[in-house]
Design an enzyme around this catalytic site. Structure first.
Site, PDB file in Angstrom:
ATOM      1  N   CYS A  57      12.096 -69.143  52.319  1.00 40.72           N
ATOM      2  CA  CYS A  57      13.681 -69.071  52.555  1.00 40.72           C
ATOM      3  C   CYS A  57      13.926 -70.487  52.875  1.00 40.72           C
ATOM      4  CB  CYS A  57      13.927 -68.335  53.879  1.00 40.72           C
ATOM      5  SG  CYS A  57      13.699 -66.486  53.330  1.00 40.72           S
ATOM      6  N   GLY A  83       2.080 -60.054  41.665  1.00 42.48           N
ATOM      7  CA  GLY A  83       2.817 -60.808  40.764  1.00 42.48           C
ATOM      8  C   GLY A  83       2.523 -59.982  39.535  1.00 42.48           C
ATOM      9  N   GLY A 110       5.155 -54.429  42.593  1.00 44.11           N
ATOM     10  CA  GLY A 110       6.581 -54.985  42.911  1.00 44.11           C
ATOM     11  C   GLY A 110       7.539 -54.272  42.004  1.00 44.11           C
ATOM     12  N   THR A 111       7.814 -55.266  40.971  1.00 45.14           N
ATOM     13  CA  THR A 111       8.944 -54.893  39.964  1.00 45.14           C
ATOM     14  C   THR A 111       8.553 -53.745  39.329  1.00 45.14           C
ATOM     15  OG1 THR A 111       9.243 -57.336  39.591  1.00 45.14           O
ATOM     16  CG2 THR A 111      10.040 -56.179  38.077  1.00 45.14           C
ATOM     17  N   ILE A 150      18.964 -61.954  45.222  1.00 40.00           N
ATOM     18  CA  ILE A 150      19.590 -61.024  46.052  1.00 40.00           C
ATOM     19  C   ILE A 150      20.377 -61.486  46.989  1.00 40.00           C
ATOM     20  CG2 ILE A 150      19.376 -58.741  47.100  1.00 40.00           C
ATOM     21  CD1 ILE A 150      19.035 -58.815  44.019  1.00 40.00           C
ATOM     22  N   ASN A 195       8.215 -57.075  56.569  1.00 39.94           N
ATOM     23  CA  ASN A 195       8.547 -58.485  55.894  1.00 39.94           C
ATOM     24  C   ASN A 195       9.616 -59.243  56.757  1.00 39.94           C
ATOM     25  OD1 ASN A 195      10.100 -60.399  54.010  1.00 39.94           O
ATOM     26  ND2 ASN A 195       7.955 -60.157  52.728  1.00 39.94           N
ATOM     27  N   LYS A 214      11.812 -54.172  52.839  1.00 41.29           N
ATOM     28  CA  LYS A 214      12.841 -55.188  52.532  1.00 41.29           C
ATOM     29  C   LYS A 214      12.901 -56.275  53.568  1.00 41.29           C
ATOM     30  CE  LYS A 214      16.145 -57.198  50.559  1.00 41.29           C
ATOM     31  NZ  LYS A 214      16.029 -57.936  49.380  1.00 41.29           N
TER      32      LYS A 214
END
Lengths: 312, 271
Positions: free
Chosen positions: A132, A245, A267-268, A73, A101, A47
């Site tokens: 960011c 992706g 990922g998802t 988030i 990360n 994370k």
């Protein structure tokens, strides 16, 4: 049956296989350890970690969209010190690579994060999250400005000996420009893509669906876009690529390898099926056997033009 | 102990208007699910909708390795779930989350279970556990509420347990007319509820949870609420199911899926 070699060498980073789990979709590994054999993963991208703990954005933070999901988030995380103290000891027990990360609001924050993690036992690489908001530059993002990208990567490069992965934002006109900037700054590896900025509106209530208005789109909806960007960047730069992706299954993963990625991140799909990464790994191996390939490296970037008149 | 696997549907029967109980063969959940815990279920083969959906465990049948949940048909996912026939499969991850904590000493506490509509199932599992563990029947009060009689569920199951059952509907079509909080007020006026020997457990629509939590706070009664939110992963990693809670130095977010779904009502920041 002959053995298939799945190990890959991404610049200075060796992975036992090309299947990673993407940052923000697998926590710190422990959350999935009873359902996924972490020893079989190529690596875990933990994370997004900031210098100080963050509480994250107000709810609602996540909304389903057509074949995808938007999230805002807000980098809720325990902060780098608690990560090292509370999360890393668990991960050290496994043989998969641990990739941290890191996300900073300023050049200095990125530098401090890199310095803090350099030489910490059990950390195998850093992945820079450069999408960011950059407070120093009036709210634009490092990742959409080539010069800021080169600058932040080169500053981090000077403060760590760890393999350095730069995660590229897709929210740019030409991703090969920021890709080249990251390489110029000293990136060993590129990972792409991060999420696409989007929004969702509830017509009935006439309100945005996310408290933060905008979020990052992920999931199968973005796969064709991500695949295209991986292919473009693979043509443009010489460093290895971790493709991601919308990878939901092994076929999706193989497509990224064919497009030029040397490894992939799931990922998802981890949300949808906790064992998705294992199924991708097993499916890649099966694909290689079926194709008569002995080494996963041999298929990287081997996609060819379509054959006219043979669409069906 | 939890699993992530394809499981066979054993039965899928209507229990109220637009509400069904689906029974699934899944020994892990059947053996290990605790009152208040949930499972993530996936019935779609494609990506519409993308995510699994969380459902609280209703009944457990450990001897035949089955468990059931009750669901209200209100969208694409639950329509697909309603079309599942015995012999077909669903993907189940669970059991997940924490459980209702039984106030101690269990035999001396008045356990007040406040259910709203399709929120009743996990409270049935709790009531069953309380009764089976030897808590006297008169120490278990169930307030089962719904908008109308045809939306009221679990009535016969609560009745079978022999617990004190209060029924309430907003239109008066079953039991008393009013809201669950009206029953709580009545119990309070009769002197049955006091902080050191009473525990409220509640599950239902968020507006009802908030009303129950505020009633509990007003009368200084301990209260546990089961929070409902979209849970994309159910595993504690996506952080999409955040619940705002009070902390010593302000507020913070907890995850409904792993820190909950059961929260101490006093720590939840409503609205």
């Amino acid at each position: 049956m002959s053995e298939v070699n799945l190990s890959v060498q991404l610049g200075p980073l060796r992975l036992q296989n090309p299947v990673l789990v993407a940052s923000g979709t697998f926590g710190y590994g422990s959350e999935y350890a009873d359902l996924v054999d972490l020893n079989r993963l190529g690596g875990i991208m933990v994370k997004g970690t900031t210098l100080h703990p963050r509480a994250g954005n107000p709810m609602p933070r996540m909304v389903e969209t057509a074949a995808g999901c938007l999230n805002s988030i807000g980098l809720q995380n325990v902060g780098v010190e608690a990560f090292i103290r509370e999360k890393l000891p668990f991960l050290r027990r496994y043989q998969c690579a641990v990739i941290v990360n890191i996300a900073g609001d300023s050049y200095e924050e990125f530098e401090q994060l890199a310095e803090r993690l350099d030489g910490v036992e059990g950390v195998h690489a850093l992945e820079m999250n450069i999408s960011c908001p950059n407070q120093e530059r009036g709210g634009i993002h490092f990742g959409v400005d080539p010069e800021a990208t080169r600058e932040v990567v080169s500053r981090v490069r000077k403060r760590t000996r760890l393999p350095l992965i730069v995660k590229l934002s897709p929210n740019v006109t030409d991703i090969t420009v920021t890709a080249q900037a990251a390489v110029d700054g000293g990136a060993d590896i590129l990972s792409l893509v991060n999420t696409f900025v989007g929004t969702a509106i509830d017509a009935r209530t006439r309100r945005f669906k996310l408290a933060n208005i905008t979020g990052g789109l992920s999931g199968p909806a973005i796969k064709p876009l991500a695949l295209y960007m991986v292919w473009r960047v693979a043509q443009a730069v010489k460093v290895p690529i971790i493709g991601m992706g919308g990878i939901m299954n092994a076929t999706d993963a193989v497509e990224f390898l064919l497009a030029g990625a040397s490894a992939v991140a799931v990922g998802t799909a981890n949300y949808v099926n906790p064992r998705a990464s294992m199924e991708v790994l097993e499916g890649i191996e099966q694909y290689l056997r079926e194709q008569g390939e002995k080494d996963v490296k041999h298929i990287v970037g081997t996609v060819r033009r379509c054959k006219p008149g043979n669409e069906f | 102990m939890r699993c992530a696997e394809h499981c066979e549907v054993v039965a899928n029967r209507p229990v109220a208007t637009n509400q069904f109980e689906i029974e699934i063969h899944c020994p892990t959940v059947a053996l290990h699910a605790q009152p208040g815990q949930f499972v993530q279920m996936r019935v779609q083969s494609g990506y519409e909708p993308l995510f699994s959906r969380p459902f609280s465990v209703f009944r457990r049948f450990p001897e035949r390795g089955n468990f059931s949940v009750v669901y209200l048909v209100r969208g694409a996912f639950t329509q697909m779930l309603a079309s599942k026939k015995p012999g077909e499969s669903v993907f189940v991850v669970g059991p997940l989350g924490n459980r209702f904590l039984v106030a101690q000493p269990a035999n001396e506490v008045l356990h007040v279970l406040v259910a709203g509509g399709v929120g009743a199932p996990p409270l049935y599992l709790l009531a069953e556990e309380l009764v089976q563990s030897g808590v006297p029947h008169q120490q278990v009060v169930v307030v089962n509420g719904a908008r109308r009689q045809d939306l009221l569920i679990c009535q016969e199951h609560f009745a079978e347990l022999g617990v004190r059952l209060w029924t309430v509907t907003e239109d008066g079509s079953a039991g008393a007319k009013g809201k669950v909080t009206d029953v709580l007020k009545a119990l309070h006026e009769r002197g049955e509820l006091s902080g050191n020997r009473c525990q409220i457990y509640t599950c239902g629509p968020t507006a009802m949870l908030e009303a129950v939590a505020k009633f509990a706070q007003k009368h200084d009664l301990p209260c546990q609420v089961s929070m409902e939110t979209l849970m994309p992963c159910g595993m504690g990693v996506c952080l999409g199911c955040a619940v705002k809670v009070r902390t010593a130095d302000g507020t913070d977010y907890k995850r409904a899926c792993v820190d909950g779904p059961i929260f101490d009502a006093a720590e939840v920041v409503w609205g």
